[in-house]
Design a protein around this motif. Structure first.
Motif, mmCIF file in Angstrom:
data_model
loop_
_atom_site.group_PDB
_atom_site.id
_atom_site.type_symbol
_atom_site.label_atom_id
_atom_site.label_comp_id
_atom_site.label_asym_id
_atom_site.label_seq_id
_atom_site.Cartn_x
_atom_site.Cartn_y
_atom_site.Cartn_z
ATOM 1 N N HIS A 145 0.819 -1.208 0.000
ATOM 2 C CA HIS A 145 0.000 0.000 0.000
ATOM 3 C C HIS A 145 0.857 1.265 0.000
ATOM 4 N N ASP A 146 2.005 1.223 0.686
ATOM 5 C CA ASP A 146 2.835 2.427 0.841
ATOM 6 C C ASP A 146 3.365 2.942 -0.495
ATOM 7 N N SER A 147 3.831 2.024 -1.331
ATOM 8 C CA SER A 147 4.333 2.440 -2.641
ATOM 9 C C SER A 147 3.214 3.072 -3.452
ATOM 10 N N LEU A 148 2.024 2.474 -3.332
ATOM 11 C CA LEU A 148 0.865 2.958 -4.063
ATOM 12 C C LEU A 148 0.523 4.380 -3.658
ATOM 13 N N GLU B 276 11.083 -1.713 -12.315
ATOM 14 C CA GLU B 276 10.870 -2.397 -11.038
ATOM 15 C C GLU B 276 11.251 -1.471 -9.893
ATOM 16 N N ILE B 277 10.378 -1.431 -8.898
ATOM 17 C CA ILE B 277 10.592 -0.561 -7.752
ATOM 18 C C ILE B 277 10.974 -1.413 -6.543
ATOM 19 N N PRO B 278 12.187 -1.204 -6.037
ATOM 20 C CA PRO B 278 12.617 -1.970 -4.865
ATOM 21 C C PRO B 278 11.685 -1.737 -3.680
ATOM 22 N N ASP B 279 11.424 -2.804 -2.942
ATOM 23 C CA ASP B 279 10.522 -2.743 -1.796
ATOM 24 C C ASP B 279 10.927 -1.717 -0.754
ATOM 25 N N ARG B 280 12.225 -1.536 -0.604
ATOM 26 C CA ARG B 280 12.667 -0.670 0.486
ATOM 27 C C ARG B 280 12.242 0.778 0.273
ATOM 28 N N PHE B 281 11.700 1.105 -0.901
ATOM 29 C CA PHE B 281 11.260 2.475 -1.137
ATOM 30 C C PHE B 281 9.856 2.732 -0.605
ATOM 31 N N GLY B 282 9.254 1.737 0.022
ATOM 32 C CA GLY B 282 7.902 1.890 0.528
ATOM 33 C C GLY B 282 7.709 3.061 1.459
ATOM 34 N N GLY C 280 0.922 11.666 -8.551
ATOM 35 C CA GLY C 280 0.034 11.707 -9.700
ATOM 36 C C GLY C 280 0.011 10.443 -10.535
ATOM 37 N N ILE C 281 0.536 9.357 -9.983
ATOM 38 C CA ILE C 281 0.570 8.098 -10.712
ATOM 39 C C ILE C 281 -0.422 7.129 -10.085
ATOM 40 N N GLU C 282 -1.363 6.665 -10.884
ATOM 41 C CA GLU C 282 -2.357 5.721 -10.393
ATOM 42 C C GLU C 282 -1.775 4.314 -10.365
ATOM 43 N N GLY C 283 -2.481 3.440 -9.671
ATOM 44 C CA GLY C 283 -1.996 2.076 -9.613
ATOM 45 C C GLY C 283 -3.001 1.133 -9.014
ATOM 46 N N THR C 284 -2.599 -0.122 -8.918
ATOM 47 C CA THR C 284 -3.430 -1.181 -8.365
ATOM 48 C C THR C 284 -2.644 -1.951 -7.326
ATOM 49 N N LEU C 285 -3.337 -2.328 -6.264
ATOM 50 C CA LEU C 285 -2.737 -3.159 -5.224
ATOM 51 C C LEU C 285 -3.023 -4.618 -5.557
ATOM 52 N N VAL C 286 -1.998 -5.453 -5.524
ATOM 53 C CA VAL C 286 -2.162 -6.870 -5.844
ATOM 54 C C VAL C 286 -1.620 -7.747 -4.715
ATOM 55 N N HIS C 287 -2.235 -8.919 -4.558
ATOM 56 C CA HIS C 287 -1.808 -9.825 -3.492
ATOM 57 C C HIS C 287 -1.456 -11.217 -3.992
#
Length: 107
Positions: free
Chosen positions: A15-18, A81-87, A25-32
């Motif tokens: 959720h944090d990256s989203l 690809e966005i590294p997780d640590r950027f959350g 201003g960038i839309e997105g979708t959360l996936v599990h």
């Protein structure tokens, strides 16, 4: 009309990256799940003028084949690809700068 703006879209497992990207201003979708990830990628590809498909590392792992196919096509959208640590640890500016550097354009 065509604004000529490069569109970006985020497929994120967290959720944090989203939220960070949305602030930029960038839309997105959360996936599990892998299924959700594949669906999200397929939906994103329907967006007109999509230039960048940003995807978190974990989401990319859930849809490795789809991500690889997109990369090998050699067409837009570029996959970033966005590294997780950027959350949570850094602000949205950091995320958007990362994306800009990855694709080499200012958004």
């Amino acid at each position: 009309g065509d604004s000529g703006q490069m569109k970006a879209y985020l497929v994120s497992d967290n959720h944090d990256s989203l939220v960070g990207m949305r602030l930029a201003g960038i839309e997105g979708t959360l996936v599990h799940t892998p299924e959700e990830t594949h669906d999200a990628i397929r939906e994103a590809l329907k967006i007109r003028d999509l230039a960048i498909l940003a995807i978190t590392e974990k989401a990319a792992e859930m849809a490795e084949d789809a991500v690889r196919q997109l990369r090998e096509r050699g067409e837009l959208p570029l996959v970033v690809e966005i590294p997780d640590r950027f959350g949570t640890k850094r602000g949205p500016d950091f995320l958007t700068k990362y994306v800009q550097e990855a694709i080499g354009v200012k958004m």
